[in-house]
Every structure is written in structure tokens, then in C-alpha cells.
Design an enzyme around this catalytic site. Structure first.
Site, mmCIF file in Angstrom:
data_model
loop_
_atom_site.group_PDB
_atom_site.id
_atom_site.type_symbol
_atom_site.label_atom_id
_atom_site.label_comp_id
_atom_site.label_asym_id
_atom_site.label_seq_id
_atom_site.Cartn_x
_atom_site.Cartn_y
_atom_site.Cartn_z
ATOM 1 N N HIS A 69 -0.522 6.488 1.177
ATOM 2 C CA HIS A 69 -0.853 5.965 2.504
ATOM 3 C C HIS A 69 0.010 4.764 2.831
ATOM 4 O O HIS A 69 0.645 4.182 1.948
ATOM 5 C CB HIS A 69 -2.324 5.527 2.537
ATOM 6 C CG HIS A 69 -2.536 4.261 1.760
ATOM 7 N ND1 HIS A 69 -2.672 4.241 0.389
ATOM 8 C CD2 HIS A 69 -2.578 2.966 2.157
ATOM 9 C CE1 HIS A 69 -2.809 3.003 -0.027
ATOM 10 N NE2 HIS A 69 -2.750 2.191 1.030
ATOM 11 N N THR A 71 -0.790 1.184 4.433
ATOM 12 C CA THR A 71 -1.861 0.282 4.883
ATOM 13 C C THR A 71 -1.457 -0.400 6.184
ATOM 14 O O THR A 71 -0.338 -0.903 6.299
ATOM 15 C CB THR A 71 -2.115 -0.822 3.826
ATOM 16 O OG1 THR A 71 -2.366 -0.216 2.561
ATOM 17 C CG2 THR A 71 -3.279 -1.718 4.217
ATOM 18 N N HIS A 153 4.895 0.191 4.341
ATOM 19 C CA HIS A 153 5.396 0.902 3.161
ATOM 20 C C HIS A 153 4.345 1.876 2.639
ATOM 21 O O HIS A 153 3.166 1.780 2.995
ATOM 22 C CB HIS A 153 5.703 -0.099 2.051
ATOM 23 C CG HIS A 153 4.449 -0.735 1.527
ATOM 24 N ND1 HIS A 153 3.860 -1.816 2.150
ATOM 25 C CD2 HIS A 153 3.636 -0.409 0.483
ATOM 26 C CE1 HIS A 153 2.748 -2.123 1.511
ATOM 27 N NE2 HIS A 153 2.577 -1.286 0.489
ATOM 28 N N THR A 155 3.059 2.779 -1.179
ATOM 29 C CA THR A 155 3.185 2.500 -2.609
ATOM 30 C C THR A 155 3.256 3.830 -3.354
ATOM 31 O O THR A 155 2.373 4.677 -3.197
ATOM 32 C CB THR A 155 1.982 1.689 -3.113
ATOM 33 O OG1 THR A 155 1.962 0.434 -2.429
ATOM 34 C CG2 THR A 155 2.068 1.434 -4.619
HETATM 35 O O1 ACK Z 1 -0.239 -0.135 -1.607
HETATM 36 P P1 ACK Z 1 -0.997 -0.871 -0.600
HETATM 37 O O2 ACK Z 1 -0.441 -1.117 0.736
HETATM 38 O O3 ACK Z 1 -1.488 -2.261 -1.232
HETATM 39 O O4 ACK Z 1 -2.416 -0.211 -0.478
HETATM 40 C C1 ACK Z 1 -3.392 -0.894 -1.190
HETATM 41 C C2 ACK Z 1 -4.674 -0.983 -0.399
HETATM 42 O O5 ACK Z 1 -4.649 -2.237 0.270
HETATM 43 C C3 ACK Z 1 -5.934 -0.909 -1.273
HETATM 44 O O6 ACK Z 1 -5.869 -1.865 -2.281
HETATM 45 C C4 ACK Z 1 -3.478 -2.953 -0.064
HETATM 46 N N1 ACK Z 1 -3.859 -4.351 -0.251
HETATM 47 C C5 ACK Z 1 -4.650 -4.883 -1.223
HETATM 48 N N2 ACK Z 1 -4.804 -6.199 -1.040
HETATM 49 C C6 ACK Z 1 -4.094 -6.534 0.069
HETATM 50 C C7 ACK Z 1 -3.836 -7.749 0.771
HETATM 51 N N3 ACK Z 1 -4.361 -8.907 0.382
HETATM 52 N N4 ACK Z 1 -3.043 -7.692 1.860
HETATM 53 C C8 ACK Z 1 -2.500 -6.535 2.270
HETATM 54 N N5 ACK Z 1 -2.692 -5.354 1.662
HETATM 55 C C9 ACK Z 1 -3.477 -5.348 0.573
HETATM 56 C C10 ACK Z 1 -2.913 -2.315 -1.301
#
Ligand code: ACK
Length: 221
Positions: A69, A71, A153, A155
Site C-alpha cells: 500500500h 500510506t 511510497h 514499502t
Molecule cells: O510503509 P508505510 O508507509 O509506513 O506503512 C506503514 C503504515 O503506516 C502502518 O504502520 C506507516 N507509518 C507508521 N508510522 C507512521 C508515522 N509516524 N508517520 C507516517 N507513516 C507512518 C508505515
């Protein structure tokens, strides 16, 4: 009340449709496989192993990410700053459940994470929080001045003990370096041009962006 609070998800984002997941996994695996056999990469393998000349198997090095995904907003069930405002935003409510194409413009690898850069359309940027780039912690220097959406992005994998939130931070760091032309163009690969940004940071700019359909939704789990 408490009911309202639990209705805010862990995060919102675009979720790749089932039919394209394998395609992205295969393409990124091919990239990792090719990257770690390049002499230019081997020359810098100490960034990943801590030991000079030791070989790295990048496919093993990164633990696969869970749900593929991109975010948009990490809400932490309402605890994150601006979570409620985001969940109540009209554009978010209107787009919820809709499908659009994500354009993947690059793959990148660091000793911490592996990901794909997502290039957002004007319409997709309506769902992008204005402070997403500034909220990264720690904020890479110069990242705050990057255009909106720079952090977008997917992951693809994280090194042992690394949290996926690191992927966006790594991307911002690379883009800030790209902006100040700090990269070293290493090789023209079949998929695109490969640049090294030092300290184990590699970015492959795709010649042809990869388009993948994704559903704008959220995760509670
Ligand atoms: O890979 P990602 O974008 O990085 O997807 C996961 C998702 O939320 C579930 O953990 C993202 N994530 C976690 N903490 C944060 C944060 N503080 N700010 C932005 N994205 C986050 C994580």
C-alpha cells in the site's frame, strides 16, 4: 465519545489490488537480484554487511512487507496529529473506496528499507496531508522544502528490526540529495538508470513508470 474515537483507523492509503501484487513483488525481486550482482554494488556492500567484500543477498536481507500500500495518513486510531481532521475531510470521504492508478516511478534500496516511489496525480494529491513531508521524524535536512507528495511510497521490505515508517524517511533523504545533485549515476539498466547516493542508498529511476490499480481505503487491524 469513545465510539467516535475507535472509528478512526490506524492509517488511510491506497491498497494495491490483488491482481497486481505479484507483478510488483516479482519486478522488485528482479531489481534486487540484479542490483546485488553488480560490481558497483559489491564495491559498496560494506554499507549492508559492515564488512568489506562480504556479499549480500538482498532478497534475504529484506523481510517482505505485509499489505502492499501507499500510506496517505497515519492516524494511529486518532492519536496522531490531524487524524480526526483528515478522516473528516470531504475529499477523503468522497474518495473512500474508489480505485485509481498509482504510478511507480522508481525503486530504492537503503541498508534499512526497500521501496517504490509513487508519483501522485493532482487528484491523488487532494488526499495527501499538507504536512506529510514535514512530519517525518527525524526530518531529513532539506526534505521540508521538497514538493508535496515527495514522501509517497510503497514499502516493499525492511531490514531486520526496522519499522516500515523508515521507508518514507529514506525516500525523503534520497530525494533531498537528488535535488542537490549529490548522486552518482552508476549504470543504465534495462528498467532505468541507477544512481548511488552514498551510505548504501540506491535509486533506480524507471524509464517507463509502472501503473498499478489501487483502492483508497483504510486499515483498522
Ligand atoms: O510503509 P508505510 O508507509 O509506513 O506503512 C506503514 C503504515 O503506516 C502502518 O504502520 C506507516 N507509518 C507508521 N508510522 C507512521 C508515522 N509516524 N508517520 C507516517 N507513516 C507512518 C508505515
Amino acid at each position: 465519545g469513545p465510539l467516535e474515537e475507535v472509528s478512526i483507523p490506524l492509517y488511510f492509503g491506497w491498497f494495491l489490488l490483488f491482481s497486481v501484487k505479484n507483478k510488483i513483488k516479482c519486478t522488485s525481486m528482479d531489481f534486487l537480484k540484479t542490483l546485488d550482482t553488480l560490481d558497483a554494488f559489491k564495491k559498496h556492500s560494506v554499507d549492508f554487511t559492515g564488512k568489506a567484500e562480504k556479499e549480500v543477498d538482498l532478497e534475504q536481507y529484506f523481510k517482505p512487507a505485509g499489505i502492499l500500500h501507499c500510506t496517505t495518513k497515519f492516524c494511529d486510531y486518532g492519536k496522531a496529529e490531524g487524524a480526526k481532521e483528515y478522516a473528516e475531510n470531504q475529499a477523503v470521504i468522497k474518495s473512500y473506496g474508489s480505485i485509481s492508478d498509482l504510478s511507480l516511478s522508481a525503486f530504492f534500496v537503503t541498508p534499512r528499507t526497500c521501496g517504490a516511489r509513487v508519483y501522485l496525480t493532482e487528484e491523488q494529491l487532494q488526499l495527501w496531508p499538507a504536512d506529510a513531508e514535514k512530519q517525518a521524524e527525524p526530518v531529513p535536512e532539506a526534505a521540508a522544502s521538497l514538493p508535496l507528495g515527495s514522501r509517497a511510497h510503497i514499502t516493499l521490505g525492511c531490514a531486520e528490526g526496522v519499522e516500515p515508517v523508515q521507508t518514507g524517511i529514506d525516500l525523503l533523504e534520497i530525494l533531498a540529495q537528488q535535488e542537490s545533485q549529490q548522486g552518482e549515476l552508476v549504470e543504465e539498466m534495462e528498467l532505468g538508470s541507477l544512481t548511488y547516493y552514498g551510505e548504501g542508498k540506491w535509486l533506480l529511476n524507471l524509464r517507463e513508470p509502472i501503473c498499478v490499480p489501487a483502492c483508497f481505503s483504510s486499515i483498522y487491524g
